[in-house]
Every structure is written in C-alpha cells, then in structure tokens.
Write a protein that holds these residues in place. Structure first.
Motif, PDB file in Angstrom:
ATOM      1  N   SER A  91       0.830  -1.197   0.000  1.00 44.38           N
ATOM      2  CA  SER A  91       0.000   0.000   0.000  1.00 44.38           C
ATOM      3  C   SER A  91       0.871   1.256   0.000  1.00 44.38           C
ATOM      4  O   SER A  91       1.840   1.364   0.751  1.00 44.38           O
ATOM      5  N   SER A  92       0.520   2.194  -0.851  1.00 47.66           N
ATOM      6  CA  SER A  92       1.256   3.465  -0.954  1.00 47.66           C
ATOM      7  C   SER A  92       0.388   4.655  -0.571  1.00 47.66           C
ATOM      8  O   SER A  92       0.742   5.793  -0.852  1.00 47.66           O
ATOM      9  N   SER A  93      -0.759   4.383   0.042  1.00 43.50           N
ATOM     10  CA  SER A  93      -1.669   5.479   0.395  1.00 43.50           C
ATOM     11  C   SER A  93      -1.182   6.265   1.601  1.00 43.50           C
ATOM     12  O   SER A  93      -1.577   7.418   1.784  1.00 43.50           O
ATOM     13  N   GLY A 128      -4.563 -23.224  15.914  1.00 43.08           N
ATOM     14  CA  GLY A 128      -3.464 -22.934  16.826  1.00 43.08           C
ATOM     15  C   GLY A 128      -2.637 -21.727  16.428  1.00 43.08           C
ATOM     16  O   GLY A 128      -1.612 -21.449  17.051  1.00 43.08           O
ATOM     17  N   GLU A 129      -3.050 -20.974  15.394  1.00 43.91           N
ATOM     18  CA  GLU A 129      -2.302 -19.801  14.981  1.00 43.91           C
ATOM     19  C   GLU A 129      -2.507 -18.680  15.999  1.00 43.91           C
ATOM     20  O   GLU A 129      -3.567 -18.542  16.598  1.00 43.91           O
ATOM     21  N   ARG A 130      -1.466 -17.845  16.151  1.00 41.07           N
ATOM     22  CA  ARG A 130      -1.497 -16.774  17.129  1.00 41.07           C
ATOM     23  C   ARG A 130      -1.715 -15.412  16.487  1.00 41.07           C
ATOM     24  O   ARG A 130      -1.785 -14.410  17.181  1.00 41.07           O
ATOM     25  N   GLU A 131      -1.814 -15.349  15.155  1.00 39.73           N
ATOM     26  CA  GLU A 131      -2.010 -14.075  14.491  1.00 39.73           C
ATOM     27  C   GLU A 131      -3.461 -13.606  14.671  1.00 39.73           C
ATOM     28  O   GLU A 131      -4.388 -14.398  14.822  1.00 39.73           O
ATOM     29  N   PHE A 132      -3.612 -12.264  14.627  1.00 36.68           N
ATOM     30  CA  PHE A 132      -4.943 -11.693  14.793  1.00 36.68           C
ATOM     31  C   PHE A 132      -5.778 -12.021  13.559  1.00 36.68           C
ATOM     32  O   PHE A 132      -5.319 -11.800  12.431  1.00 36.68           O
ATOM     33  N   PRO A 133      -7.007 -12.533  13.710  1.00 37.88           N
ATOM     34  CA  PRO A 133      -7.793 -12.988  12.545  1.00 37.88           C
ATOM     35  C   PRO A 133      -8.498 -11.857  11.817  1.00 37.88           C
ATOM     36  O   PRO A 133      -9.651 -11.979  11.415  1.00 37.88           O
ATOM     37  N   ILE A 134      -7.835 -10.735  11.642  1.00 39.88           N
ATOM     38  CA  ILE A 134      -8.419  -9.572  10.987  1.00 39.88           C
ATOM     39  C   ILE A 134      -7.458  -9.076   9.914  1.00 39.88           C
ATOM     40  O   ILE A 134      -6.260  -8.950  10.146  1.00 39.88           O
ATOM     41  N   ASP A 135      -8.006  -8.810   8.724  1.00 41.11           N
ATOM     42  CA  ASP A 135      -7.244  -8.186   7.637  1.00 41.11           C
ATOM     43  C   ASP A 135      -8.046  -7.001   7.118  1.00 41.11           C
ATOM     44  O   ASP A 135      -9.280  -7.058   7.027  1.00 41.11           O
ATOM     45  N   ILE A 136      -7.336  -5.939   6.764  1.00 40.77           N
ATOM     46  CA  ILE A 136      -7.969  -4.730   6.225  1.00 40.77           C
ATOM     47  C   ILE A 136      -7.393  -4.473   4.837  1.00 40.77           C
ATOM     48  O   ILE A 136      -6.171  -4.538   4.631  1.00 40.77           O
ATOM     49  N   TYR A 137      -8.300  -4.196   3.890  1.00 35.85           N
ATOM     50  CA  TYR A 137      -7.903  -4.009   2.501  1.00 35.85           C
ATOM     51  C   TYR A 137      -8.376  -2.642   2.004  1.00 35.85           C
ATOM     52  O   TYR A 137      -9.468  -2.183   2.367  1.00 35.85           O
ATOM     53  N   GLU A 138      -7.538  -2.030   1.188  1.00 35.06           N
ATOM     54  CA  GLU A 138      -7.942  -0.878   0.388  1.00 35.06           C
ATOM     55  C   GLU A 138      -8.216  -1.365  -1.033  1.00 35.06           C
ATOM     56  O   GLU A 138      -7.927  -2.512  -1.371  1.00 35.06           O
ATOM     57  N   SER A 139      -8.741  -0.497  -1.857  1.00 34.83           N
ATOM     58  CA  SER A 139      -9.029  -0.869  -3.246  1.00 34.83           C
ATOM     59  C   SER A 139      -8.307   0.087  -4.186  1.00 34.83           C
ATOM     60  O   SER A 139      -8.244   1.294  -3.933  1.00 34.83           O
ATOM     61  N   ILE A 140      -7.777  -0.473  -5.269  1.00 34.84           N
ATOM     62  CA  ILE A 140      -7.094   0.316  -6.293  1.00 34.84           C
ATOM     63  C   ILE A 140      -7.488  -0.217  -7.665  1.00 34.84           C
ATOM     64  O   ILE A 140      -8.016  -1.324  -7.794  1.00 34.84           O
ATOM     65  N   ILE A 141      -7.214   0.563  -8.682  1.00 40.13           N
ATOM     66  CA  ILE A 141      -7.401   0.136 -10.069  1.00 40.13           C
ATOM     67  C   ILE A 141      -6.058  -0.365 -10.579  1.00 40.13           C
ATOM     68  O   ILE A 141      -5.069   0.383 -10.593  1.00 40.13           O
ATOM     69  N   ASP A 142      -6.001  -1.634 -10.987  1.00 43.09           N
ATOM     70  CA  ASP A 142      -4.744  -2.248 -11.397  1.00 43.09           C
ATOM     71  C   ASP A 142      -4.935  -2.942 -12.743  1.00 43.09           C
ATOM     72  O   ASP A 142      -6.060  -3.239 -13.159  1.00 43.09           O
ATOM     73  N   MET A 143      -3.818  -3.230 -13.377  1.00 45.75           N
ATOM     74  CA  MET A 143      -3.833  -3.949 -14.651  1.00 45.75           C
ATOM     75  C   MET A 143      -3.773  -5.451 -14.376  1.00 45.75           C
ATOM     76  O   MET A 143      -2.816  -5.955 -13.780  1.00 45.75           O
ATOM     77  N   ARG A 171      -8.941  -3.297 -13.816  1.00 45.61           N
ATOM     78  CA  ARG A 171     -10.034  -3.762 -12.974  1.00 45.61           C
ATOM     79  C   ARG A 171      -9.740  -3.381 -11.530  1.00 45.61           C
ATOM     80  O   ARG A 171      -8.602  -3.059 -11.158  1.00 45.61           O
ATOM     81  N   LEU A 172     -10.781  -3.425 -10.719  1.00 46.82           N
ATOM     82  CA  LEU A 172     -10.657  -3.098  -9.301  1.00 46.82           C
ATOM     83  C   LEU A 172     -10.101  -4.302  -8.549  1.00 46.82           C
ATOM     84  O   LEU A 172     -10.586  -5.427  -8.710  1.00 46.82           O
ATOM     85  N   VAL A 173      -9.077  -4.089  -7.709  1.00 41.79           N
ATOM     86  CA  VAL A 173      -8.480  -5.149  -6.908  1.00 41.79           C
ATOM     87  C   VAL A 173      -8.271  -4.634  -5.493  1.00 41.79           C
ATOM     88  O   VAL A 173      -8.228  -3.416  -5.239  1.00 41.79           O
ATOM     89  N   PHE A 174      -8.147  -5.567  -4.568  1.00 45.12           N
ATOM     90  CA  PHE A 174      -7.845  -5.238  -3.180  1.00 45.12           C
ATOM     91  C   PHE A 174      -6.336  -5.176  -2.984  1.00 45.12           C
ATOM     92  O   PHE A 174      -5.574  -5.864  -3.671  1.00 45.12           O
ATOM     93  N   ILE A 175      -5.932  -4.380  -2.022  1.00 44.07           N
ATOM     94  CA  ILE A 175      -4.542  -4.316  -1.609  1.00 44.07           C
ATOM     95  C   ILE A 175      -4.513  -4.264  -0.085  1.00 44.07           C
ATOM     96  O   ILE A 175      -5.219  -3.465   0.526  1.00 44.07           O
ATOM     97  N   LYS A 176      -3.725  -5.174   0.505  1.00 43.93           N
ATOM     98  CA  LYS A 176      -3.719  -5.296   1.962  1.00 43.93           C
ATOM     99  C   LYS A 176      -3.058  -4.079   2.590  1.00 43.93           C
ATOM    100  O   LYS A 176      -2.020  -3.595   2.119  1.00 43.93           O
ATOM    101  N   SER A 177      -3.675  -3.620   3.679  1.00 46.67           N
ATOM    102  CA  SER A 177      -3.167  -2.455   4.396  1.00 46.67           C
ATOM    103  C   SER A 177      -2.810  -2.848   5.818  1.00 46.67           C
ATOM    104  O   SER A 177      -3.369  -3.794   6.384  1.00 46.67           O
ATOM    105  N   THR A 178      -1.881  -2.138   6.390  1.00 49.02           N
ATOM    106  CA  THR A 178      -1.495  -2.388   7.784  1.00 49.02           C
ATOM    107  C   THR A 178      -2.426  -1.626   8.730  1.00 49.02           C
ATOM    108  O   THR A 178      -3.018  -0.601   8.356  1.00 49.02           O
ATOM    109  N   TYR A 179      -2.537  -2.132   9.944  1.00 47.41           N
ATOM    110  CA  TYR A 179      -3.394  -1.500  10.940  1.00 47.41           C
ATOM    111  C   TYR A 179      -2.846  -1.803  12.325  1.00 47.41           C
ATOM    112  O   TYR A 179      -1.939  -2.624  12.504  1.00 47.41           O
TER     113      TYR A 179
END
Length: 334
Positions: free
Chosen positions: A21-23, A152-167, A173-181
């Motif tokens: 993500s570059s936002s 048994g995984e210890r990672e937080f079960p939450i992911d946040i995505y932004e959307s961008i227009i990609d080739m 087309r519209l695609v998701f891009i994972k963002s940090t939180y």
C-alpha cells in the motif's frame, strides 16, 4: 465457504494485489468494533448457520478521519439481499438512513468501510465493494476469519484491505490491496474489554458470587487509591508548611477548591446512617437464614410423610402441620 481452496489460490492474484500500500494511511481499529463483529458472528451462527457457511455476514464501519489517520471506532449490521450464489445486493437506502440517524448521535463519525467473513477476499466481495464505493469512494474492507485461531495460529484474525485500479490480464479492474493497521484502546475501552474478558461461571450462584466479589474488589481498589492520593496531598501540605517544598500557590488553590467541592460529613449523622444500613443488611441476612430454615423444614415434612405416612404406631403422636393449603403429619417417636 462458497469457493474452494484451489479456486481461491487461482483467483487470488486477480482479486488481491501483491503490491504494498502506498496510500500512507494510518488505520487504527478499536476493540468495540471487534466486539460488535464477534457478537454479529455469534448471533448469525446461532440463528442462520447457512449464512455463516457461505460467508454472508456484512456490516458497516464508522470511523473518524484526521488527515491520513483513520480511527475505526464503531460498526453496525447490514441486511443484504442475496439473489444468487455470488450476487449480493447492497440495500443502499437502509445504509443511508442508518448513517443519517447515527450522524445525529455521533457527528464526528463517518462511513469509512464494511466488514465480512472469510479467509481471503473473493470475487463476490469485490463486486459488493464496488457497490460501497458509490457511497464512499475511499471505502475500506475489513475481513475476519473466525476459523483462523482453531488451527493454533497466534495471528490476529483480521485483515484490512484498500481498493485500487490495477492492470490484470492486460485490462484494468478493481483489486484489493492489503493495508497495515493497529489496535488502539482508550481508557474506557480497557475497562469494558477487561470486564468482558473475565471468565463467567455456568453456575448461577457461582456467577452471582463472582459478580459480587468483582464489585467489592473494584470498590476496595477505588477507596485504596482515593486514600493514597489524600495522603499524598496531606504530605505535600505538611512539607510545604515545614518549608521542605517551595510554596506553589496555584497547587494550593487547586487543593483548596477540591476540598470545598468534597461533601462534608458530620460524624454523628454518618454513624446513624451507617448503623441504619448495617442493621438493614443484617435483617435481610437474618430473613434469608429463616427462609432457608423453613425450606429445610418443608423438605423434612415431605420426606417424613413419604416414609411414615399411614404407617404410624400407637407410640407415635401425630402433629398436624399446615403447608401450602394442605395438612401433613409429623410422627414424633418417643
């Protein structure tokens, strides 16, 4: 879910971009949002298990934004109409009506995203995201995987995505891009989360006992903290009077104002009120003991009637005992 693991692995590259993500957004998620999503998941799983199996559970995210900082503070459920396997339609009228109501109560919160279930985004999520973009052109997508912790995984079960227009495949087309939180918690939220996280007992009596103990412990800690702060102020005034600490008139005025705002208790009136409340508590405890004793006597009457009813001898003296509108007999043996 609706798509198999193989289908997800094949289509994931066209749905989620591998780019970073570059936002420059700094996203914070508050515990209330996570509790709301968990509660929504629990209710939906018990009421309509088929919706959970298909990953069809949706809601809106409310957040406050200051520059590039986004604080996701609250959320609410969204009813969506499902026309087919992957055809999910957003009830835009309901969303706008709900946002208008919440805006009157929380004027600083805006619609900033939506949430759903699943291990990875699907094509159905992408189509629904396009509908949310009609309400907010920079909407976020939060996805929770309820099965992430079962392995048994210890990672937080939450992911946040932004959307961008990609080739993708030589077309845009519209695609998701994972963002940090990050998870951010306020002081009031810490107290609420700590209360929710406490283990509860399945026994009703034990649960009441735990609640009472927790309540008394909280009061004791509050009184102890108040006592320590009063002692600190007293020691400060003594040091100021003795010259060990320089006099700060601003602090003295604040202490004086605090003392004037504190309620003044007369010892005699306090002793009378305390004695009255103490006697009331003892009376309630005494009545509770009497009630338990009467219940024990009633149980004894029932057992005595069951064992000795109609089999008395000449040495037994029947004594009538009235209980709940009927006459029972206790045979006393001499």
């Amino acid at each position: 879910y609706a798509m198999s693991a193989m289908d997800i692995s094949e289509d994931l590259t066209s749905i989620v971009s591998n780019a970073s993500s570059s936002s420059g957004l700094s996203i914070s998620v508050h515990p209330l949002v996570l509790l709301n999503i968990s509660d929504h998941y629990t209710r939906t799983k018990l009421q309509t298990p088929a919706a959970i199996e298909n990953g069809r559970m949706y809601g809106a995210l409310l957040a406050s934004q200051s520059g590039r900082d986004i604080d996701i503070i609250n959320s609410f459920d969204l009813p969506l109409s499902v026309n087919g396997k992957d055809d999910v339609q957003l009830d835009k009228a309901f969303l706008l009506y709900k946002l208008d109501q919440l805006k009157q109560v929380f004027p600083t919160l805006d619609f900033m995203g939506w949430y759903s279930l699943g291990p990875k985004p699907t094509e159905s999520d992408l189509k629904l995201h396009e509908q949310f973009l009609q309400v907010n052109d920079s909407v976020l997508f939060l996805q929770m995987d309820p099965n992430a912790l079962s392995g048994g995984e210890r990672e937080f079960p939450i992911d946040i995505y932004e959307s961008i227009i990609d080739m993708v495949d030589e077309r845009t087309r519209l695609v998701f891009i994972k963002s940090t939180y990050k998870v951010e918690t306020g002081e009031a939220e810490c107290i609420a989360v700590d209360h929710v996280a406490k283990p509860s007992s399945s026994s009703h009596d034990t649960g009441l006992g735990n609640t009472l103990i927790a309540h008394l412990t909280t009061q004791r800690n509050a009184i102890a903290m108040l006592n320590s702060r009063i002692q600190f102020l007293q020691q400060y005034l003594q040091d100021t009077k003795s010259g060990a600490v320089p006099v700060d008139h601003d602090i003295i005025r604040q202490i004086s104002s605090l003392c004037r705002r504190s309620p003044i208790l007369e010892k005699k009136a306090f002793d009378e009120q305390f004695s009255t409340e103490y006697n009331d508590v003892l009376l309630v405890a005494y009545l509770a003991s009497i009630t338990k004793g009467l219940n024990a006597v009633n149980d004894l009457v029932d057992k005595f009637n069951l064992v000795n009813g109609g089999n008395g001898t000449n040495q037994n003296k029947p004594i009538p005992v009235t209980r709940k509108g009927r006459v029972s007999f206790i045979y006393l043996c001499f």
